[in-house]
Design an enzyme around this catalytic site. Structure first.
Site, mmCIF file in Angstrom:
data_model
loop_
_atom_site.group_PDB
_atom_site.id
_atom_site.type_symbol
_atom_site.label_atom_id
_atom_site.label_comp_id
_atom_site.label_asym_id
_atom_site.label_seq_id
_atom_site.Cartn_x
_atom_site.Cartn_y
_atom_site.Cartn_z
ATOM 1 N N SER A 26 33.338 38.372 46.784
ATOM 2 C CA SER A 26 33.487 39.595 47.578
ATOM 3 C C SER A 26 32.760 40.747 46.901
ATOM 4 O O SER A 26 32.458 40.704 45.696
ATOM 5 C CB SER A 26 34.984 39.934 47.690
ATOM 6 O OG SER A 26 35.190 41.160 48.357
ATOM 7 N N GLY A 27 32.471 41.774 47.666
ATOM 8 C CA GLY A 27 32.086 43.088 47.149
ATOM 9 C C GLY A 27 30.958 43.097 46.129
ATOM 10 O O GLY A 27 29.904 42.482 46.319
ATOM 11 N N ILE A 28 31.194 43.792 45.017
ATOM 12 C CA ILE A 28 30.162 44.030 44.006
ATOM 13 C C ILE A 28 29.707 42.717 43.364
ATOM 14 O O ILE A 28 28.505 42.474 43.198
ATOM 15 C CB ILE A 28 30.702 45.025 42.948
ATOM 16 C CG1 ILE A 28 30.886 46.413 43.584
ATOM 17 C CG2 ILE A 28 29.776 45.097 41.739
ATOM 18 C CD1 ILE A 28 31.630 47.428 42.710
ATOM 19 N N ASP A 74 40.988 31.253 38.218
ATOM 20 C CA ASP A 74 41.591 32.553 37.942
ATOM 21 C C ASP A 74 41.156 33.018 36.554
ATOM 22 O O ASP A 74 41.266 32.247 35.594
ATOM 23 C CB ASP A 74 43.125 32.408 38.013
ATOM 24 C CG ASP A 74 43.800 33.750 38.165
ATOM 25 O OD1 ASP A 74 43.607 34.616 37.289
ATOM 26 O OD2 ASP A 74 44.518 33.934 39.155
ATOM 27 N N VAL A 75 40.707 34.268 36.455
ATOM 28 C CA VAL A 75 40.189 34.749 35.165
ATOM 29 C C VAL A 75 41.297 35.015 34.138
ATOM 30 O O VAL A 75 41.001 35.366 33.004
ATOM 31 C CB VAL A 75 39.318 36.013 35.313
ATOM 32 C CG1 VAL A 75 38.061 35.732 36.106
ATOM 33 C CG2 VAL A 75 40.110 37.187 35.894
ATOM 34 N N TYR A 168 45.240 51.101 36.136
ATOM 35 C CA TYR A 168 43.839 50.806 36.463
ATOM 36 C C TYR A 168 42.907 51.626 35.563
ATOM 37 O O TYR A 168 41.971 51.094 34.972
ATOM 38 C CB TYR A 168 43.567 51.111 37.943
ATOM 39 C CG TYR A 168 42.151 50.790 38.379
ATOM 40 C CD1 TYR A 168 41.794 49.496 38.776
ATOM 41 C CD2 TYR A 168 41.153 51.765 38.398
ATOM 42 C CE1 TYR A 168 40.493 49.194 39.179
ATOM 43 C CE2 TYR A 168 39.855 51.467 38.785
ATOM 44 C CZ TYR A 168 39.537 50.179 39.178
ATOM 45 O OH TYR A 168 38.237 49.881 39.568
ATOM 46 N N LYS A 172 40.226 50.143 32.731
ATOM 47 C CA LYS A 172 38.774 50.323 32.778
ATOM 48 C C LYS A 172 38.255 51.029 31.510
ATOM 49 O O LYS A 172 37.163 50.710 31.025
ATOM 50 C CB LYS A 172 38.376 51.079 34.045
ATOM 51 C CG LYS A 172 38.643 50.284 35.313
ATOM 52 C CD LYS A 172 37.906 48.945 35.301
ATOM 53 C CE LYS A 172 38.074 48.161 36.593
ATOM 54 N NZ LYS A 172 37.306 46.902 36.593
ATOM 55 N N THR A 203 33.587 48.747 49.364
ATOM 56 C CA THR A 203 33.883 47.302 49.273
ATOM 57 C C THR A 203 35.281 47.077 49.848
ATOM 58 O O THR A 203 36.025 48.040 50.062
ATOM 59 C CB THR A 203 33.915 46.805 47.808
ATOM 60 O OG1 THR A 203 35.109 47.310 47.185
ATOM 61 C CG2 THR A 203 32.696 47.226 47.011
ATOM 62 N N TRP A 262 30.382 66.494 37.241
ATOM 63 C CA TRP A 262 31.181 67.645 37.683
ATOM 64 C C TRP A 262 32.564 67.588 37.079
ATOM 65 O O TRP A 262 33.123 66.556 36.872
ATOM 66 C CB TRP A 262 31.277 67.660 39.224
ATOM 67 C CG TRP A 262 30.094 68.283 39.871
ATOM 68 C CD1 TRP A 262 29.070 68.952 39.260
ATOM 69 C CD2 TRP A 262 29.790 68.308 41.278
ATOM 70 N NE1 TRP A 262 28.165 69.369 40.184
ATOM 71 C CE2 TRP A 262 28.574 69.002 41.432
ATOM 72 C CE3 TRP A 262 30.439 67.821 42.428
ATOM 73 C CZ2 TRP A 262 27.979 69.215 42.690
ATOM 74 C CZ3 TRP A 262 29.853 68.029 43.663
ATOM 75 C CH2 TRP A 262 28.635 68.726 43.792
HETATM 76 N N1 LIG Z 1 34.862 49.416 44.859
HETATM 77 C C1 LIG Z 1 34.847 50.435 44.024
HETATM 78 O O1 LIG Z 1 34.845 51.620 44.426
HETATM 79 C C2 LIG Z 1 34.819 50.171 42.537
HETATM 80 C C3 LIG Z 1 34.548 51.262 41.711
HETATM 81 C C4 LIG Z 1 34.516 51.052 40.338
HETATM 82 C C5 LIG Z 1 34.728 49.789 39.819
HETATM 83 N N2 LIG Z 1 34.984 48.747 40.650
HETATM 84 C C6 LIG Z 1 35.204 47.446 40.041
HETATM 85 O O2 LIG Z 1 34.261 46.526 40.537
HETATM 86 C C7 LIG Z 1 34.801 45.203 40.459
HETATM 87 C C8 LIG Z 1 34.623 44.517 41.809
HETATM 88 O O3 LIG Z 1 35.402 45.219 42.763
HETATM 89 P P1 LIG Z 1 35.057 45.228 44.325
HETATM 90 O O4 LIG Z 1 35.142 46.636 44.769
HETATM 91 O O5 LIG Z 1 33.842 44.448 44.588
HETATM 92 O O6 LIG Z 1 36.381 44.509 44.867
HETATM 93 P P2 LIG Z 1 36.601 43.218 45.770
HETATM 94 O O7 LIG Z 1 38.066 43.167 45.981
HETATM 95 O O8 LIG Z 1 35.688 43.248 46.934
HETATM 96 O O9 LIG Z 1 36.143 42.020 44.809
HETATM 97 C C9 LIG Z 1 36.873 41.638 43.693
HETATM 98 C C10 LIG Z 1 36.880 40.120 43.608
HETATM 99 O O10 LIG Z 1 37.558 39.737 42.400
HETATM 100 C C11 LIG Z 1 38.345 38.605 42.719
HETATM 101 N N3 LIG Z 1 39.467 38.490 41.800
HETATM 102 C C12 LIG Z 1 40.504 39.337 41.657
HETATM 103 N N4 LIG Z 1 41.357 38.878 40.740
HETATM 104 C C13 LIG Z 1 40.858 37.691 40.297
HETATM 105 C C14 LIG Z 1 41.288 36.747 39.343
HETATM 106 N N5 LIG Z 1 42.448 36.888 38.693
HETATM 107 N N6 LIG Z 1 40.509 35.658 39.115
HETATM 108 C C15 LIG Z 1 39.357 35.469 39.796
HETATM 109 N N7 LIG Z 1 38.887 36.357 40.717
HETATM 110 C C16 LIG Z 1 39.640 37.445 40.959
HETATM 111 C C17 LIG Z 1 38.855 38.851 44.136
HETATM 112 O O11 LIG Z 1 39.294 37.644 44.754
HETATM 113 C C18 LIG Z 1 37.630 39.467 44.794
HETATM 114 O O12 LIG Z 1 36.811 38.493 45.421
HETATM 115 C C19 LIG Z 1 36.264 45.364 40.036
HETATM 116 O O13 LIG Z 1 36.394 45.117 38.663
HETATM 117 C C20 LIG Z 1 36.536 46.822 40.337
HETATM 118 O O14 LIG Z 1 37.580 47.331 39.537
HETATM 119 C C21 LIG Z 1 35.030 48.912 42.009
#
Ligand SMILES: NC(=O)c1ccc[n+]([C@@H]2O[C@H](COP(=O)([O-])OP(=O)(O)OC[C@H]3O[C@@H](n4cnc5c(N)ncnc54)[C@H](O)[C@@H]3O)[C@@H](O)[C@H]2O)c1
Length: 262
Positions: A26-28, A74-75, A168, A172, A203, A262
């Protein structure tokens, strides 16, 4: 005149390298996995999701002409991560790059937060990063080469206005400093460790119920006047994964639309 031996675009080429991406469903993490593949890497995609997210990532990578394997794990499990790295190396080859993007977010006022909520987030966001790096570095140190990138957050540097997420934010900050600490432990053995700290990024994490109404606020608070797209995390990850960043270790790369100014 200084010798000119470098072809600059080649510095970003990842052809023939093997990468391991957590949170790749998912996402990033998903978008970075595809971006590394588009630069030539084969990718092991790990996530705990069971809803098809990982299959989507694998399909996108194969569509880009690279190899991909999917690992449901799972991590928070050291054994699962060790097995996952071993599978990556037997299926794809020596591990060269890793991106640790698995993470969760949630919120509750600090004075009310149950210990279980605090601990389960810390287990994933902090211990999960530690165990991931440990398993990956054990392979990379054997090869004498590797680049690890941990996805932290600007929340490790600033406190997000209006979000009660002490656990959280602390996790981080921990990821940023853990990355620097591991970078120094491995600095003479060829393994670089850096982090990326995204600002507000569109995301699925940001569609969790308590945050939907805050999207406009995120845009207003960000100097660039918008949230990042996941695509905007790809260039920084390619830079840190590739030889373009060969003298960078222990760096936290803020990708926040100017937020922390900022
Ligand atoms: N979205 C934002 O605004 C944002 C900003 C700063 C940092 N982040 C960080 O970026 C990273 C990715 O976040 P995202 O926004 O893409 O979220 P997301 O929820 O889209 O993706 C996170 C993924 O991590 C997986 N995951 C969660 N726990 C897990 C585990 N125990 N074992 C294996 N996989 C696991 C989830 O299943 C998911 O697919 C995260 O670490 C988040 O904290 C996100």
């Amino acid at each position: 005149m200084t010798e000119i031996a470098l072809n600059a675009p080649e510095m970003f080429d990842l052809s023939g390298r093997v990468a391991f991406v957590t949170g790749a469903g998912s996402g990033i993490g998903q978008r970075i996995a595809l971006g590394l593949a588009q630069c030539g890497a084969d990718i092991a995609c790990l996530d705990r999701r069971t809803d098809g997210g990982l299959n989507d990532t694998v399909g996108l990578i194969e569509g880009a002409g690279r190899k991909a394997i999917s690992i449901a794990a799972d991590v928070t499990s050291k054994t699962a991560l060790t097995d996952a790295v071993a599978k990556t190396e037997s299926d794809l080859g020596p591990l060269a790059i890793s991106v640790n993007a698995a993470g969760i977010a949630n919120a509750n006022p600090a004075e009310e937060m149950e210990e279980e909520q605090y601990q389960s987030l810390m287990d994933i966001n902090m211990k999960g990063i530690f165990l991931s790096c440990q398993a990956q570095a054990n392979a990379m140190l054997r090869h004498g080469k590797g680049s690890i990138i941990n996805i932290a957050s600007m929340s490790g540097i600033i406190v997000n206005k209006g979000l009660d997420q002490v656990h959280y934010n602390a996790s981080k900050a921990g990821v940023i400093h853990m990355s620097k600490s591991m970078a120094m432990e491995w600095v003479s053995r060829g393994v670089r460790v850096n982090s990326i700290s995204p600002g507000y990024t569109a995301t699925p994490m940001n569609t969790r119920p308590e945050m939907i109404h805050q999207t406009k606020e995120f845009e207003t608070q960000t100097p660039m006047g918008r949230m990042a797209s996941v695509n905007e995390m790809v260039g920084p990850a390619i830079f840190l994964a590739s030889d373009a960043s060969s003298f960078c270790t222990g760096v936290d790369l803020l990708v926040d639309g100017g937020f922390c100014c900022w």
